[in-house]
Write an enzyme that holds these catalytic residues in place. Structure first.
Site, PDB file in Angstrom:
ATOM      1  N   HIS A 148     -18.507  32.345   8.315  1.00 35.93           N
ATOM      2  CA  HIS A 148     -19.761  31.623   8.070  1.00 35.93           C
ATOM      3  C   HIS A 148     -20.662  31.728   9.284  1.00 35.93           C
ATOM      4  O   HIS A 148     -20.216  31.643  10.428  1.00 35.93           O
ATOM      5  CB  HIS A 148     -19.514  30.142   7.746  1.00 35.93           C
ATOM      6  CG  HIS A 148     -18.549  29.466   8.669  1.00 35.93           C
ATOM      7  ND1 HIS A 148     -17.189  29.665   8.594  1.00 35.93           N
ATOM      8  CD2 HIS A 148     -18.752  28.596   9.696  1.00 35.93           C
ATOM      9  CE1 HIS A 148     -16.586  28.946   9.534  1.00 35.93           C
ATOM     10  NE2 HIS A 148     -17.511  28.299  10.226  1.00 35.93           N
ATOM     11  N   HIS A 169     -23.409  29.765  11.321  1.00 34.49           N
ATOM     12  CA  HIS A 169     -23.989  28.437  11.524  1.00 34.49           C
ATOM     13  C   HIS A 169     -25.461  28.646  11.868  1.00 34.49           C
ATOM     14  O   HIS A 169     -25.770  29.416  12.789  1.00 34.49           O
ATOM     15  CB  HIS A 169     -23.376  27.735  12.750  1.00 34.49           C
ATOM     16  CG  HIS A 169     -21.954  27.309  12.612  1.00 34.49           C
ATOM     17  ND1 HIS A 169     -21.595  26.019  12.323  1.00 34.49           N
ATOM     18  CD2 HIS A 169     -20.787  27.988  12.761  1.00 34.49           C
ATOM     19  CE1 HIS A 169     -20.274  25.914  12.302  1.00 34.49           C
ATOM     20  NE2 HIS A 169     -19.747  27.104  12.570  1.00 34.49           N
TER      21      HIS A 169
HETATM   22  P1  5GP Z   1     -16.075  26.461  12.365  1.00 34.10           P
HETATM   23  O1  5GP Z   1     -15.499  25.503  13.360  1.00 34.10           O
HETATM   24  O2  5GP Z   1     -15.006  27.072  11.506  1.00 34.10           O
HETATM   25  O3  5GP Z   1     -16.997  27.476  12.973  1.00 34.10           O
HETATM   26  O4  5GP Z   1     -17.029  25.611  11.445  1.00 34.10           O
HETATM   27  C1  5GP Z   1     -16.588  24.961  10.302  1.00 34.10           C
HETATM   28  C2  5GP Z   1     -17.665  23.982   9.919  1.00 34.10           C
HETATM   29  O5  5GP Z   1     -17.437  23.591   8.577  1.00 34.10           O
HETATM   30  C3  5GP Z   1     -17.655  22.719  10.769  1.00 34.10           C
HETATM   31  O6  5GP Z   1     -18.909  22.585  11.409  1.00 34.10           O
HETATM   32  C4  5GP Z   1     -17.385  21.601   9.763  1.00 34.10           C
HETATM   33  O7  5GP Z   1     -18.150  20.454  10.014  1.00 34.10           O
HETATM   34  C5  5GP Z   1     -17.744  22.242   8.434  1.00 34.10           C
HETATM   35  N1  5GP Z   1     -16.961  21.757   7.311  1.00 34.10           N
HETATM   36  C6  5GP Z   1     -15.615  21.572   7.265  1.00 34.10           C
HETATM   37  N2  5GP Z   1     -15.249  21.145   6.044  1.00 34.10           N
HETATM   38  C7  5GP Z   1     -16.373  21.088   5.299  1.00 34.10           C
HETATM   39  C8  5GP Z   1     -16.635  20.705   3.953  1.00 34.10           C
HETATM   40  O8  5GP Z   1     -15.747  20.345   3.182  1.00 34.10           O
HETATM   41  N3  5GP Z   1     -17.925  20.765   3.535  1.00 34.10           N
HETATM   42  C9  5GP Z   1     -18.939  21.169   4.366  1.00 34.10           C
HETATM   43  N4  5GP Z   1     -20.154  21.186   3.861  1.00 34.10           N
HETATM   44  N5  5GP Z   1     -18.723  21.525   5.639  1.00 34.10           N
HETATM   45  C10 5GP Z   1     -17.461  21.483   6.105  1.00 34.10           C
END
Ligand code: 5GP
Ligand code: ZN
Length: 134
Positions: free
Chosen positions: A98, A100
């Protein structure tokens, strides 16, 4: 597969959807760094940046470029960060690639990463070992 983003894509879990097309979905991060923090995900499951097929990466990156201004306009931001965390040590929590898109505002009290200092010898060595591995 037990992937939270695949479940959102399949409609098994809810999200605040801001955009959808054939290959991608964009929705609000549930734990936003700032208002309007959006995640852009491919509908196909791929673990991270390195695993993405190049054509899909191009589409997602192009989409991030298309949406960034709209996201900023939507929440009145004046700047944004575009990031992807790849791997546990880099802070990746969800193993479904993903982007951001994090809107930024004057005085939003977020700080850039602190810099580290390395010697000239170390910097030369890092350059050499990286160049060798390319
Ligand atoms: P990462 O740390 O993998 O780069 O980012 C994952 C992101 O996904 C985090 O910012 C977290 O807040 C978001 N996230 C985790 N679970 C969910 C969810 O169930 N729904 C949404 N909309 N975001 C999520
Ligand atoms: Zn997934």
């Amino acid at each position: 597969m037990d992937c939270i983003f695949c479940k959102i894509i399949e409609g098994e879990l809810p999200c605040y959807k801001v955009y959808e097309d054939k290959r991608a979905l964009a929705f609000l991060d549930i734990n936003p760094v700032n208002k309007g923090h959006v995640l852009i995900v491919p509908k196909e499951h791929h673990r991270n940046f390195l695993d993405l097929p190049k054509d899909l990466l191009k589409d997602l990156t192009s989409l991030a470029q298309d949406l960034a201004q709209n996201i900023m306009d939507g929440v009145g931001a004046t700047a944004f960060n575009l990031t992807a965390n790849n791997g546990k040590e880099a802070g990746q929590q969800v193993e479904h690639f993903h982007w951001h898109v994090i809107p930024r505002f004057a005085n939003d009290h977020l700080h850039h990463w602190p810099g580290k200092t390395f010697s000239d010898e170390e910097m030369k060595r890092f350059t050499m070992t990286i160049r060798k591995s390319i």
